[in-house]
Design an enzyme around this catalytic site. Structure first.
Site, mmCIF file in Angstrom:
data_model
loop_
_atom_site.group_PDB
_atom_site.id
_atom_site.type_symbol
_atom_site.label_atom_id
_atom_site.label_comp_id
_atom_site.label_asym_id
_atom_site.label_seq_id
_atom_site.Cartn_x
_atom_site.Cartn_y
_atom_site.Cartn_z
ATOM 1 C CB SER A 115 -129.409 39.841 10.610
ATOM 2 O OG SER A 115 -129.855 40.089 11.675
ATOM 3 C CB SER A 116 -127.424 44.470 11.749
ATOM 4 O OG SER A 116 -128.775 44.656 11.434
ATOM 5 C CB CYS A 117 -130.882 41.610 14.844
ATOM 6 S SG CYS A 117 -130.919 39.720 14.581
ATOM 7 C CE1 TYR A 144 -132.872 34.951 11.382
ATOM 8 C CE2 TYR A 144 -131.702 37.035 12.122
ATOM 9 C CZ TYR A 144 -131.924 36.179 11.242
ATOM 10 O OH TYR A 144 -131.457 36.418 9.942
ATOM 11 C CE LYS A 148 -129.313 33.444 10.407
ATOM 12 N NZ LYS A 148 -129.030 32.901 9.268
ATOM 13 C CG HIS A 187 -137.672 42.377 7.997
ATOM 14 N ND1 HIS A 187 -137.078 43.010 9.324
ATOM 15 C CD2 HIS A 187 -137.301 41.370 7.905
ATOM 16 C CE1 HIS A 187 -136.430 42.064 9.729
ATOM 17 N NE2 HIS A 187 -136.567 40.903 8.564
HETATM 18 P P1 GDP Z 1 -136.157 45.390 13.240
HETATM 19 O O1 GDP Z 1 -135.274 46.165 12.291
HETATM 20 O O2 GDP Z 1 -135.583 44.071 13.532
HETATM 21 O O3 GDP Z 1 -136.869 46.335 14.329
HETATM 22 O O4 GDP Z 1 -137.426 44.811 12.266
HETATM 23 P P2 GDP Z 1 -138.424 45.539 11.316
HETATM 24 O O5 GDP Z 1 -138.329 45.888 9.898
HETATM 25 O O6 GDP Z 1 -139.864 44.738 11.606
HETATM 26 O O7 GDP Z 1 -139.093 46.921 12.191
HETATM 27 C C1 GDP Z 1 -138.129 47.961 12.019
HETATM 28 C C2 GDP Z 1 -138.958 49.311 12.580
HETATM 29 O O8 GDP Z 1 -139.927 49.773 11.660
HETATM 30 C C3 GDP Z 1 -139.636 48.777 13.734
HETATM 31 O O9 GDP Z 1 -139.465 50.128 14.842
HETATM 32 C C4 GDP Z 1 -141.048 48.746 13.653
HETATM 33 O O10 GDP Z 1 -141.988 49.148 14.629
HETATM 34 C C5 GDP Z 1 -141.102 49.996 12.435
HETATM 35 N N1 GDP Z 1 -142.199 49.761 11.479
HETATM 36 C C6 GDP Z 1 -143.071 50.683 11.123
HETATM 37 N N2 GDP Z 1 -144.402 49.971 10.590
HETATM 38 C C7 GDP Z 1 -143.994 48.757 10.365
HETATM 39 C C8 GDP Z 1 -144.692 47.765 9.676
HETATM 40 O O11 GDP Z 1 -145.796 48.185 9.103
HETATM 41 N N3 GDP Z 1 -144.178 46.558 9.796
HETATM 42 C C9 GDP Z 1 -142.953 46.357 10.305
HETATM 43 N N4 GDP Z 1 -142.397 45.106 10.476
HETATM 44 N N5 GDP Z 1 -142.460 47.363 11.082
HETATM 45 C C10 GDP Z 1 -142.559 48.559 11.205
#
Ligand code: GDP
Length: 327
Positions: A115-117, A144, A148, A187
């Site tokens: 993944s991109s992380c 993670y 990867k 996510h």
């Molecule tokens: P990331 O891409 O690894 O950071 O994973 P996420 O998809 O969980 O989060 C992406 C961004 O969306 C981060 O800045 C989170 O804080 C934001 N975000 C906003 N609301 C939410 C929520 O309800 N759930 C999650 N998982 N992320 C949220």
């Protein structure tokens, strides 16, 4: 002769989709059904991919020609931060076991998914494949990411030492049918779809969005990703991993606004700065993929509407399990 004719043929091959119950794995099964190949799958209850002997026994019995590794322990920012040991151990073991068994049992082609992380927290944007290992990782999902990165290196090492055609692809944030909607682990797209739907149903006047809303992310519809992966299987063979994305990103606040439109919710957004933002921006450089002849098709708004339809049809099923999906 088209590029596809020049490459690897899936016709009449036995293809094992590891992680077929997850979002990416199930999209791959849907996409591969259009190829003239035999798809094989196995449930986690029958083969635990973290156990070497179980993986070797399955591979020996099944003898796949092609392996696509869509199996992983996955989760959003909170799950990654809360269960570091699970995220690094499970993903390292899955990668090492499946890749080594694929070598032992003479698999003709293996595609590993990350993944991109995997890229450094402050990598220049958009992130090219060459940004790998050029700086420190985002701390919340480093466990993670390290597993990867090890998967990419395993593919390269088996190519170099054993001449294996093992390749790696790094998809951006994926969303769509089969996503995990468990708020504690998922996510941002499924989280905001589920939260916005609940807010509309309960008549809530505000919707809570984690963080500042400023981070930017790229989102790709999962069936587009599956199509890209099948394309790579056919046309790509090389040491370097290949980014899979659409090449466009959006701020989380803007994403939340789009989801409110799709769900039909008109309350206000409330940003909870007590929750982590994570990486400020994640956008992949997809020029290598474009050079290989593939570009994304599904616009974000259309994909979000399809994801919401799937959520409405499956909302009663409860949280999906975390292993068996890559995303
Ligand atoms: P990331 O891409 O690894 O950071 O994973 P996420 O998809 O969980 O989060 C992406 C961004 O969306 C981060 O800045 C989170 O804080 C934001 N975000 C906003 N609301 C939410 C929520 O309800 N759930 C999650 N998982 N992320 C949220």
């Amino acid at each position: 002769m088209s590029t596809e004719d020049a490459g690897f043929k899936l016709a009449r091959r036995r293809v094992w989709v590891a992680g077929h119950n997850g979002m990416v794995g199930s999209a791959l099964v849907r996409r591969l059904a259009r190829e003239d190949c035999e798809i094989v799958t196995v449930d986690r209850a029958a083969v635990d991919l973290r156990r070497t002997a179980e993986v070797e026994a399955w591979m020996g019995e099944t003898r796949p020609d092609v392996v696509v590794m869509a199996a992983a322990r996955v989760g959003g920012i909170l799950a990654n931060d809360s269960y570091p040991a699970d995220f690094i151990y499970d993903n390292l073991m899955i990668a090492a076991n499946v890749i080594d068994a694929a070598h032992r049992f003479d698999v003709a082609k293996l595609l590993f998914l990350g993944s991109s992380c995997i890229y450094p927290k402050h990598a220049p944007q958009p992130m090219a494949e060459s940004a790998l290992l050029t700086g420190p990782l985002e701390p919340t999902n480093q466990w993670y990411a390290v597993a990867k990165i090890a998967g990419i290196k395993l593919c390269q090492a088996y190519r170099r030492q054993h001449g294996r055609d093992f390749i790696a692809a790094m998809p951006t944030n994926l969303y769509g049918p089969g996503d995990n909607f468990d708020l504690a682990a998922c996510h941002v797209v499924p989280a905001l779809i589920a939260k916005t739907h609940a807010a509309r149903e309960s008549g809530a006047t505000t919707l809570e969005v984690w963080g500042t809303g400023k981070p930017r992310r790229e989102f790709l519809y999962v069936d587009d990703a599956a199509d890209a992966l099948v394309h790579l299987l056919k046309v790509y063979s090389g040491d370097d991993h290949v980014n899979i994305g659409c090449g466009e990103d959006i701020a989380i606040a803007e994403l939340a606004g789009l989801i409110c439109e799709v769900v039909g919710y008109d309350g206000a957004l409330r940003f909870d700065a007590g929750k982590p933002d994570g990486t400020p921006r994640k956008l992949l450089d997809v020029s290598r993929l474009a050079g290989l002849g593939w570009t994304a098709r599904t616009p974000l708004r259309e994909g979000l509407a399809l994801a919401y339809d799937w959520f409405l049809a499956h909302a009663g099923e409860g949280a999906r399990r975390a292993i068996g999906a890559t995303g």
